[in-house]
Design a protein around this motif. Structure first.
Motif, PDB file in Angstrom:
ATOM      1  N   ASN A   1      20.072   0.080  -3.333  1.00 51.49           N
ATOM      2  CA  ASN A   1      21.219  -0.603  -2.720  1.00 51.49           C
ATOM      3  C   ASN A   1      21.677  -1.725  -3.648  1.00 51.49           C
ATOM      4  N   TYR A   2      23.012  -1.823  -3.857  1.00 54.77           N
ATOM      5  CA  TYR A   2      23.568  -2.887  -4.707  1.00 54.77           C
ATOM      6  C   TYR A   2      24.504  -3.743  -3.867  1.00 54.77           C
ATOM      7  N   LYS A   3      24.130  -5.010  -3.674  1.00 56.88           N
ATOM      8  CA  LYS A   3      24.923  -5.904  -2.837  1.00 56.88           C
ATOM      9  C   LYS A   3      24.742  -7.337  -3.321  1.00 56.88           C
ATOM     10  N   ASN A   4      25.868  -8.067  -3.376  1.00 55.91           N
ATOM     11  CA  ASN A   4      25.862  -9.473  -3.793  1.00 55.91           C
ATOM     12  C   ASN A   4      25.146  -9.656  -5.132  1.00 55.91           C
TER      13      ASN A   4
ATOM     14  N   THR B   1      22.911  -7.998  -6.518  1.00 57.75           N
ATOM     15  CA  THR B   1      21.476  -7.720  -6.524  1.00 57.75           C
ATOM     16  C   THR B   1      21.249  -6.232  -6.271  1.00 57.75           C
ATOM     17  N   LEU B   2      20.485  -5.605  -7.163  1.00 55.28           N
ATOM     18  CA  LEU B   2      20.120  -4.192  -7.017  1.00 55.28           C
ATOM     19  C   LEU B   2      18.697  -4.125  -6.463  1.00 55.28           C
ATOM     20  N   THR B   3      18.559  -3.469  -5.316  1.00 59.58           N
ATOM     21  CA  THR B   3      17.250  -3.331  -4.670  1.00 59.58           C
ATOM     22  C   THR B   3      16.861  -1.858  -4.660  1.00 59.58           C
ATOM     23  N   ILE B   4      15.668  -1.567  -5.164  1.00 58.49           N
ATOM     24  CA  ILE B   4      15.182  -0.185  -5.249  1.00 58.49           C
ATOM     25  C   ILE B   4      13.860  -0.104  -4.483  1.00 58.49           C
ATOM     26  N   VAL B   5      13.794   0.812  -3.512  1.00 57.81           N
ATOM     27  CA  VAL B   5      12.577   1.004  -2.722  1.00 57.81           C
ATOM     28  C   VAL B   5      12.001   2.379  -3.063  1.00 57.81           C
ATOM     29  N   LEU B   6      10.735   2.390  -3.506  1.00 63.74           N
ATOM     30  CA  LEU B   6      10.097   3.614  -3.973  1.00 63.74           C
ATOM     31  C   LEU B   6       8.827   3.882  -3.167  1.00 63.74           C
ATOM     32  N   PRO B   7       8.822   4.907  -2.305  1.00 67.54           N
ATOM     33  CA  PRO B   7       7.605   5.243  -1.557  1.00 67.54           C
ATOM     34  C   PRO B   7       6.529   5.783  -2.508  1.00 67.54           C
ATOM     35  N   LYS B   8       5.310   5.356  -2.310  1.00 67.69           N
ATOM     36  CA  LYS B   8       4.212   5.817  -3.151  1.00 67.69           C
ATOM     37  C   LYS B   8       3.771   7.224  -2.748  1.00 67.69           C
ATOM     38  N   THR B   9       3.236   7.940  -3.699  1.00 69.37           N
ATOM     39  CA  THR B   9       2.634   9.239  -3.424  1.00 69.37           C
ATOM     40  C   THR B   9       1.214   9.010  -2.905  1.00 69.37           C
ATOM     41  N   VAL B  10       0.930   9.556  -1.709  1.00 70.21           N
ATOM     42  CA  VAL B  10      -0.392   9.384  -1.109  1.00 70.21           C
ATOM     43  C   VAL B  10      -1.154  10.696  -1.255  1.00 70.21           C
ATOM     44  N   GLU B  11      -2.336  10.620  -1.813  1.00 74.84           N
ATOM     45  CA  GLU B  11      -3.137  11.823  -1.977  1.00 74.84           C
ATOM     46  C   GLU B  11      -3.636  12.315  -0.621  1.00 74.84           C
TER      47      GLU B  11
ATOM     48  N   ASN C   1       0.812  -1.217   0.000  1.00 73.08           N
ATOM     49  CA  ASN C   1       0.000   0.000   0.000  1.00 73.08           C
ATOM     50  C   ASN C   1       0.844   1.265   0.000  1.00 73.08           C
ATOM     51  N   ASP C   2       2.063   1.159   0.533  1.00 73.40           N
ATOM     52  CA  ASP C   2       2.891   2.356   0.703  1.00 73.40           C
ATOM     53  C   ASP C   2       4.104   2.426  -0.224  1.00 73.40           C
ATOM     54  N   THR C   3       4.575   1.270  -0.701  1.00 74.04           N
ATOM     55  CA  THR C   3       5.834   1.275  -1.456  1.00 74.04           C
ATOM     56  C   THR C   3       5.774   0.359  -2.679  1.00 74.04           C
ATOM     57  N   VAL C   4       6.713   0.643  -3.591  1.00 77.12           N
ATOM     58  CA  VAL C   4       6.991  -0.246  -4.726  1.00 77.12           C
ATOM     59  C   VAL C   4       8.452  -0.652  -4.610  1.00 77.12           C
ATOM     60  N   THR C   5       8.717  -1.963  -4.628  1.00 75.13           N
ATOM     61  CA  THR C   5      10.092  -2.461  -4.495  1.00 75.13           C
ATOM     62  C   THR C   5      10.478  -3.210  -5.767  1.00 75.13           C
ATOM     63  N   ILE C   6      11.647  -2.862  -6.307  1.00 72.44           N
ATOM     64  CA  ILE C   6      12.169  -3.526  -7.508  1.00 72.44           C
ATOM     65  C   ILE C   6      13.478  -4.199  -7.155  1.00 72.44           C
ATOM     66  N   ILE C   7      13.603  -5.493  -7.512  1.00 79.24           N
ATOM     67  CA  ILE C   7      14.840  -6.244  -7.277  1.00 79.24           C
ATOM     68  C   ILE C   7      15.350  -6.723  -8.628  1.00 79.24           C
ATOM     69  N   ALA C   8      16.606  -6.358  -8.953  1.00 75.49           N
ATOM     70  CA  ALA C   8      17.196  -6.720 -10.242  1.00 75.49           C
ATOM     71  C   ALA C   8      18.470  -7.513 -10.028  1.00 75.49           C
ATOM     72  N   ASP C   9      18.639  -8.587 -10.808  1.00 74.29           N
ATOM     73  CA  ASP C   9      19.868  -9.395 -10.766  1.00 74.29           C
ATOM     74  C   ASP C   9      20.860  -8.829 -11.778  1.00 74.29           C
ATOM     75  N   ILE C  10      21.973  -8.311 -11.261  1.00 76.02           N
ATOM     76  CA  ILE C  10      23.019  -7.755 -12.139  1.00 76.02           C
ATOM     77  C   ILE C  10      24.349  -8.285 -11.630  1.00 76.02           C
ATOM     78  N   SER C  11      24.860  -9.291 -12.270  1.00 78.91           N
ATOM     79  CA  SER C  11      26.086  -9.934 -11.784  1.00 78.91           C
ATOM     80  C   SER C  11      27.309  -9.433 -12.539  1.00 78.91           C
ATOM     81  N   GLY C  12      28.454  -9.500 -11.837  1.00 79.10           N
ATOM     82  CA  GLY C  12      29.735  -9.195 -12.475  1.00 79.10           C
ATOM     83  C   GLY C  12      30.025  -7.729 -12.654  1.00 79.10           C
ATOM     84  N   LEU C  13      29.315  -6.844 -11.954  1.00 79.22           N
ATOM     85  CA  LEU C  13      29.551  -5.412 -12.093  1.00 79.22           C
ATOM     86  C   LEU C  13      29.786  -4.750 -10.748  1.00 79.22           C
ATOM     87  N   LYS C  14      30.388  -3.571 -10.798  1.00 84.20           N
ATOM     88  CA  LYS C  14      30.474  -2.711  -9.630  1.00 84.20           C
ATOM     89  C   LYS C  14      29.339  -1.698  -9.699  1.00 84.20           C
ATOM     90  N   LYS C  15      29.025  -1.071  -8.583  1.00 83.85           N
ATOM     91  CA  LYS C  15      27.902  -0.128  -8.578  1.00 83.85           C
ATOM     92  C   LYS C  15      28.158   1.074  -9.488  1.00 83.85           C
TER      93      LYS C  15
END
Length: 244
Positions: A221-224, A226-236, A150-164
């Protein structure tokens, strides 16, 4: 003794006259003279018209001949330009071939092969965001999961072999873009891929969001690998209204 007859002017006048079928009297000599003059006038008019048409035809023939001469000169000039350009290209090819230690024929073949390689590289760049999985379906890379509360959108992406530092992240109110820069594929001409699933070069993934988010409060955040993105939703904002 023969009788003498005096000439009768009226009789002579009658002899010069002739009646028509309608009973009208015409002067034969006068009519013939008039028709002759009319015919001569018509012939003169016809000759004048023929002379005008002849002059007009001569003028048109002259114009056509002039146009043909002009086109002939244009074609000749164009052929000379083409011939000149061909000679310049030939001289350029011979000079470049000599500098590269090749014959003109070898130089042409080498250029064709290089252009083919460049075209292949451009095609690979255009489809670098995709690869075929085992079922032969096209899959966008990097692979992502999108989760929503209800409050957030979370995106998890697998990106191997790279630096941030090799990852660029762009966020707008309703879209996320992930750009990852992988190393280039081997350039050895003797190497041929029998299977190719890893990413090479730049991959660009666009993810559309179903809800607007607060861009300035987004976290990543990029760790192991895996890139994790947390996006708070806009609440009217909802204003409570008292009912009278």
């Amino acid at each position: 003794m023969a009788e003498k007859y005096e000439s009768d002017p009226e009789l002579e006048k009658k002899m010069k006259l002739e009646k028509t079928d309608e009973g009208k009297v015409i002067d034969i000599k006068g009519t013939s003279s008039g028709k002759k003059e009319e015919m001569e006038a018509k012939m003169k008019e016809t000759k004048a018209k023929m002379a005008e048409k002849k002059e007009d035809m001569s003028s048109k023939i002259h114009e056509v001949k002039k146009g043909a001469e002009e086109k002939k000169e244009d074609v000749k000039s164009s052929l000379e330009d083409v011939k000149k350009e061909a000679e310049e290209q030939k001289e350029k090819l011979e000079k470049e071939s000599e500098e590269e230690g090749l014959t003109p024929a070898e130089k042409i073949l080498n250029d064709i092969v290089n252009r083919f390689k460049q075209g292949t590289g451009q095609i690979n760049d255009a489809i670098s965001d995709y690869t075929e999985d085992e079922s032969k379906n096209l899959v966008e890379k990097p692979l992502v999961d999108v989760m929503e509360t209800n409050d957030t959108v979370t995106i998890i992406a697998d990106i191997s072999g790279l630096k941030k530092d090799d990852i660029d992240l762009g966020i707008s109110k309703n879209r996320v873009e992930i750009i990852a820069m992988f190393k280039d594929e081997p350039e050895d001409e003797e190497i041929k891929f029998t299977k190719k699933e890893r990413s090479y070069g730049k991959t660009h993934r666009k993810i559309m969001l179903s809800s607007e988010i607060k861009v300035h409060e987004a976290k990543a955040n990029y760790k192991n690998c895996t890139l994790t993105i947390v996006l708070p939703k806009t609440v009217e904002d909802i204003t409570k209204v008292n009912i009278d």
